[in-house]
Design a protein around this motif. Structure first.
Motif, PDB file in Angstrom:
ATOM      1  N   VAL A  51       0.857  -1.180   0.000  1.00  0.00           N
ATOM      2  CA  VAL A  51       0.000   0.000   0.000  1.00  0.00           C
ATOM      3  C   VAL A  51       0.891   1.227   0.000  1.00  0.00           C
ATOM      4  CG1 VAL A  51      -0.188   0.196   2.534  1.00  0.00           C
ATOM      5  CG2 VAL A  51      -2.014   1.100   1.068  1.00  0.00           C
ATOM      6  N   ALA A  52       0.459   2.253  -0.741  1.00  0.00           N
ATOM      7  CA  ALA A  52       1.230   3.494  -0.798  1.00  0.00           C
ATOM      8  C   ALA A  52       0.330   4.614  -1.286  1.00  0.00           C
ATOM      9  CB  ALA A  52       2.431   3.347  -1.732  1.00  0.00           C
ATOM     10  N   ILE A  53       0.659   5.826  -0.886  1.00  0.00           N
ATOM     11  CA  ILE A  53      -0.012   6.991  -1.454  1.00  0.00           C
ATOM     12  C   ILE A  53       0.509   7.171  -2.868  1.00  0.00           C
ATOM     13  CG2 ILE A  53      -0.324   9.483  -1.278  1.00  0.00           C
ATOM     14  CD1 ILE A  53      -0.092   9.166   1.769  1.00  0.00           C
ATOM     15  N   ASP A  54      -0.412   7.219  -3.817  1.00  0.00           N
ATOM     16  CA  ASP A  54      -0.075   7.263  -5.238  1.00  0.00           C
ATOM     17  C   ASP A  54      -0.718   8.505  -5.836  1.00  0.00           C
ATOM     18  OD1 ASP A  54       0.566   6.740  -7.858  1.00  0.00           O
ATOM     19  OD2 ASP A  54      -0.807   5.039  -8.081  1.00  0.00           O
ATOM     20  N   GLY A  55       0.005   9.616  -5.796  1.00  0.00           N
ATOM     21  CA  GLY A  55      -0.576  10.877  -6.235  1.00  0.00           C
ATOM     22  C   GLY A  55      -1.699  11.280  -5.296  1.00  0.00           C
ATOM     23  N   ASN A  56      -2.905  11.433  -5.828  1.00  0.00           N
ATOM     24  CA  ASN A  56      -4.060  11.782  -5.007  1.00  0.00           C
ATOM     25  C   ASN A  56      -4.858  10.553  -4.588  1.00  0.00           C
ATOM     26  OD1 ASN A  56      -3.784  14.702  -5.082  1.00  0.00           O
ATOM     27  ND2 ASN A  56      -4.278  14.522  -7.259  1.00  0.00           N
ATOM     28  N   ALA A  57      -4.344   9.382  -4.905  1.00  0.00           N
ATOM     29  CA  ALA A  57      -5.022   8.132  -4.579  1.00  0.00           C
ATOM     30  C   ALA A  57      -4.179   7.322  -3.596  1.00  0.00           C
ATOM     31  CB  ALA A  57      -5.273   7.316  -5.847  1.00  0.00           C
ATOM     32  N   ILE A  58      -4.769   6.244  -3.114  1.00  0.00           N
ATOM     33  CA  ILE A  58      -4.060   5.264  -2.292  1.00  0.00           C
ATOM     34  C   ILE A  58      -4.131   3.934  -3.032  1.00  0.00           C
ATOM     35  CG2 ILE A  58      -4.059   3.986  -0.122  1.00  0.00           C
ATOM     36  CD1 ILE A  58      -5.310   6.509   1.174  1.00  0.00           C
ATOM     37  N   LEU A 127      -6.958   7.518   6.725  1.00  0.00           N
ATOM     38  CA  LEU A 127      -6.593   6.456   5.779  1.00  0.00           C
ATOM     39  C   LEU A 127      -5.228   6.737   5.151  1.00  0.00           C
ATOM     40  CD1 LEU A 127     -10.127   5.971   4.258  1.00  0.00           C
ATOM     41  CD2 LEU A 127      -8.774   4.132   5.295  1.00  0.00           C
ATOM     42  N   ARG A 128      -4.933   7.995   4.868  1.00  0.00           N
ATOM     43  CA  ARG A 128      -3.619   8.346   4.341  1.00  0.00           C
ATOM     44  C   ARG A 128      -2.527   8.041   5.366  1.00  0.00           C
ATOM     45  NH1 ARG A 128      -3.171  11.887  -0.118  1.00  0.00           N
ATOM     46  NH2 ARG A 128      -1.263  12.766   0.774  1.00  0.00           N
ATOM     47  N   CYS A 129      -2.816   8.289   6.645  1.00  0.00           N
ATOM     48  CA  CYS A 129      -1.831   7.997   7.689  1.00  0.00           C
ATOM     49  C   CYS A 129      -1.436   6.524   7.671  1.00  0.00           C
ATOM     50  CB  CYS A 129      -2.407   8.350   9.065  1.00  0.00           C
ATOM     51  SG  CYS A 129      -2.487  10.116   9.453  1.00  0.00           S
ATOM     52  N   VAL A 130      -2.444   5.655   7.599  1.00  0.00           N
ATOM     53  CA  VAL A 130      -2.156   4.221   7.640  1.00  0.00           C
ATOM     54  C   VAL A 130      -1.513   3.767   6.331  1.00  0.00           C
ATOM     55  CG1 VAL A 130      -3.127   1.927   8.006  1.00  0.00           C
ATOM     56  CG2 VAL A 130      -4.033   3.872   9.284  1.00  0.00           C
ATOM     57  N   ALA A 178       1.531   5.498  12.781  1.00  0.00           N
ATOM     58  CA  ALA A 178       0.315   5.755  12.018  1.00  0.00           C
ATOM     59  C   ALA A 178      -0.833   6.118  12.945  1.00  0.00           C
ATOM     60  CB  ALA A 178      -0.045   4.550  11.167  1.00  0.00           C
ATOM     61  N   VAL A 179      -0.927   5.433  14.075  1.00  0.00           N
ATOM     62  CA  VAL A 179      -1.981   5.732  15.048  1.00  0.00           C
ATOM     63  C   VAL A 179      -1.830   7.159  15.557  1.00  0.00           C
ATOM     64  CG1 VAL A 179      -2.887   5.132  17.332  1.00  0.00           C
ATOM     65  CG2 VAL A 179      -2.272   3.317  15.714  1.00  0.00           C
ATOM     66  N   GLN A 180      -0.598   7.575  15.830  1.00  0.00           N
ATOM     67  CA  GLN A 180      -0.356   8.942  16.285  1.00  0.00           C
ATOM     68  C   GLN A 180      -0.712   9.952  15.199  1.00  0.00           C
ATOM     69  OE1 GLN A 180       0.221  10.015  19.161  1.00  0.00           O
ATOM     70  NE2 GLN A 180       0.849  12.151  18.823  1.00  0.00           N
ATOM     71  N   CYS A 181      -0.386   9.609  13.956  1.00  0.00           N
ATOM     72  CA  CYS A 181      -0.730  10.466  12.818  1.00  0.00           C
ATOM     73  C   CYS A 181      -2.243  10.664  12.742  1.00  0.00           C
ATOM     74  CB  CYS A 181      -0.208   9.823  11.533  1.00  0.00           C
ATOM     75  SG  CYS A 181      -0.625  10.663   9.997  1.00  0.00           S
ATOM     76  N   VAL A 182      -2.985   9.578  12.948  1.00  0.00           N
ATOM     77  CA  VAL A 182      -4.452   9.666  12.932  1.00  0.00           C
ATOM     78  C   VAL A 182      -4.939  10.534  14.080  1.00  0.00           C
ATOM     79  CG1 VAL A 182      -6.599   8.365  13.137  1.00  0.00           C
ATOM     80  CG2 VAL A 182      -4.708   7.422  11.795  1.00  0.00           C
ATOM     81  N   ALA A 183      -4.407  10.312  15.265  1.00  0.00           N
ATOM     82  CA  ALA A 183      -4.857  11.038  16.457  1.00  0.00           C
ATOM     83  C   ALA A 183      -4.642  12.538  16.341  1.00  0.00           C
ATOM     84  CB  ALA A 183      -4.139  10.495  17.693  1.00  0.00           C
ATOM     85  N   GLN A 187      -2.652  14.282   8.519  1.00  0.00           N
ATOM     86  CA  GLN A 187      -2.851  14.172   7.067  1.00  0.00           C
ATOM     87  C   GLN A 187      -4.187  14.780   6.596  1.00  0.00           C
ATOM     88  OE1 GLN A 187      -1.192  13.091   4.398  1.00  0.00           O
ATOM     89  NE2 GLN A 187       0.666  12.368   5.374  1.00  0.00           N
ATOM     90  N   THR A 188      -4.907  15.454   7.489  1.00  0.00           N
ATOM     91  CA  THR A 188      -6.235  15.961   7.112  1.00  0.00           C
ATOM     92  C   THR A 188      -6.166  17.003   6.001  1.00  0.00           C
ATOM     93  OG1 THR A 188      -7.116  15.506   9.319  1.00  0.00           O
ATOM     94  CG2 THR A 188      -8.341  17.060   7.947  1.00  0.00           C
ATOM     95  N   GLU A 189      -5.253  17.935   6.106  1.00  0.00           N
ATOM     96  CA  GLU A 189      -5.167  18.979   5.068  1.00  0.00           C
ATOM     97  C   GLU A 189      -4.727  18.382   3.736  1.00  0.00           C
ATOM     98  OE1 GLU A 189      -6.273  22.061   5.022  1.00  0.00           O
ATOM     99  OE2 GLU A 189      -7.051  21.574   7.015  1.00  0.00           O
ATOM    100  N   ALA A 190      -3.799  17.447   3.776  1.00  0.00           N
ATOM    101  CA  ALA A 190      -3.385  16.770   2.538  1.00  0.00           C
ATOM    102  C   ALA A 190      -4.561  16.014   1.937  1.00  0.00           C
ATOM    103  CB  ALA A 190      -2.224  15.818   2.823  1.00  0.00           C
ATOM    104  N   ALA A 191      -5.389  15.434   2.802  1.00  0.00           N
ATOM    105  CA  ALA A 191      -6.566  14.711   2.318  1.00  0.00           C
ATOM    106  C   ALA A 191      -7.563  15.662   1.659  1.00  0.00           C
ATOM    107  CB  ALA A 191      -7.235  13.971   3.473  1.00  0.00           C
ATOM    108  N   ARG A 192      -7.721  16.853   2.203  1.00  0.00           N
ATOM    109  CA  ARG A 192      -8.625  17.849   1.590  1.00  0.00           C
ATOM    110  C   ARG A 192      -8.131  18.236   0.196  1.00  0.00           C
ATOM    111  NH1 ARG A 192      -8.995  20.346   6.991  1.00  0.00           N
ATOM    112  NH2 ARG A 192     -11.118  19.970   7.772  1.00  0.00           N
ATOM    113  N   THR A 193      -6.826  18.443   0.085  1.00  0.00           N
ATOM    114  CA  THR A 193      -6.259  18.807  -1.218  1.00  0.00           C
ATOM    115  C   THR A 193      -6.452  17.675  -2.220  1.00  0.00           C
ATOM    116  OG1 THR A 193      -4.604  20.227  -0.164  1.00  0.00           O
ATOM    117  CG2 THR A 193      -4.138  19.470  -2.399  1.00  0.00           C
ATOM    118  N   ALA A 194      -6.190  16.443  -1.787  1.00  0.00           N
ATOM    119  CA  ALA A 194      -6.362  15.293  -2.669  1.00  0.00           C
ATOM    120  C   ALA A 194      -7.829  15.104  -3.041  1.00  0.00           C
ATOM    121  CB  ALA A 194      -5.827  14.038  -1.991  1.00  0.00           C
TER     122      ALA A 194
END
Length: 234
Positions: A51-58, A127-130, A178-183, A187-194
């Motif tokens: 699994v990997a972040i692939d541009g604006n997708a996962i 989801l991006r964090c994980v 990853a759990v800390q990233c979620v907490a 990654q929320t702002e990156a998720a909004r942009t994506a």
């Protein structure tokens, strides 16, 4: 900008959201009685899946997967939950077999339909964090949880806090970073942009603007055809 123009743009936005929601509602109401495919298989389990972040997708799948499918979905979209309930285990088996890779394009047009006002964006960020951790099995389990057992209802009185999302990620097997990233919502702002980019891409490639939308080889996949996963992976 004149007030007339502002009102016109506002009305257009309402119409666009209405089309998205209507399309999703029609699909979910037609899929509630559908039989779960490959029931009992569960989530992706093969350690060779990546699994990997692939541009604006996962992207979830083996590097040499024979086919790739793009799925556009919103974490609070009930029709997306139906898609995952009906086809998620069949997709997971095909991913494990190396027959299919999935590129998840997360959108957030239903933020306003969540109790917190930003749940879709926060869940997409989680989801991006994980995904960023590279733990594919944990990602698959977390994704399944968010779209199935843990999916909040649209326009409900509550959704998941950051700490609750982190607890779900931990239960799915996500590593501590990853759990800390979620907490923290890192990654929320990156998720909004994506999500904004994913919505624009969806408008450009599909004749409908709604979720779930499944695209293969640049074409809409008819998910009302019960054999669509089989046909993609022959």
């Amino acid at each position: 900008m004149s007030s007339t123009t502002t009102y016109a743009l506002g009305a257009l936005a309402v119409v666009i959201i209405g089309v998205i929601v209507f399309a999703a509602y029609r699909w979910s109401s037609g899929g509630e009685d559908a039989v779960t495919r490959n029931d009992g298989y569960g989530s992706v389990r093969d350690a060779a899946v990546q699994v990997a972040i692939d541009g604006n997708a996962i992207r979830l799948g083996k590097p040499d997967a024979r086919a790739t499918v793009d799925i556009y979905e919103d974490p609070i979209c009930p029709a997306c939950g139906v898609l995952e309930r009906v086809y998620g285990q069949e997709i997971a088996q095909r991913v494990d077999e190396g027959a299919l890779a999935v590129r998840y394009h997360l959108v957030n047009f239903l933020d306003s339909r969540s109790a917190s006002g930003d749940y879709s964006s926060r869940a997409a960020g989680a989801l991006r964090c994980v995904a960023e951790s590279g733990e594919a099995v944990a990602y698959a389990r977390f994704h399944d949880a968010l779209f199935l057992a843990e999916q909040p209802e649209e326009s409900a009185d509550s959704d998941h806090t950051a700490d609750e999302l982190a607890a779900i990620a931990r239960e799915a097997g996500a590593p501590g970073t990853a759990v800390q990233c979620v907490a923290t919502g890192a990654q929320t702002e990156a998720a909004r942009t994506a999500a904004a980019a994913n919505l624009e891409a969806l408008r450009a490639i599909s004749d409908k603007v709604g979720t779930p939308t499944v695209i293969a080889d640049g074409n809409d996949v008819d998910v009302n055809n019960a054999e669509w996963v089989v046909e993609l992976t022959r």
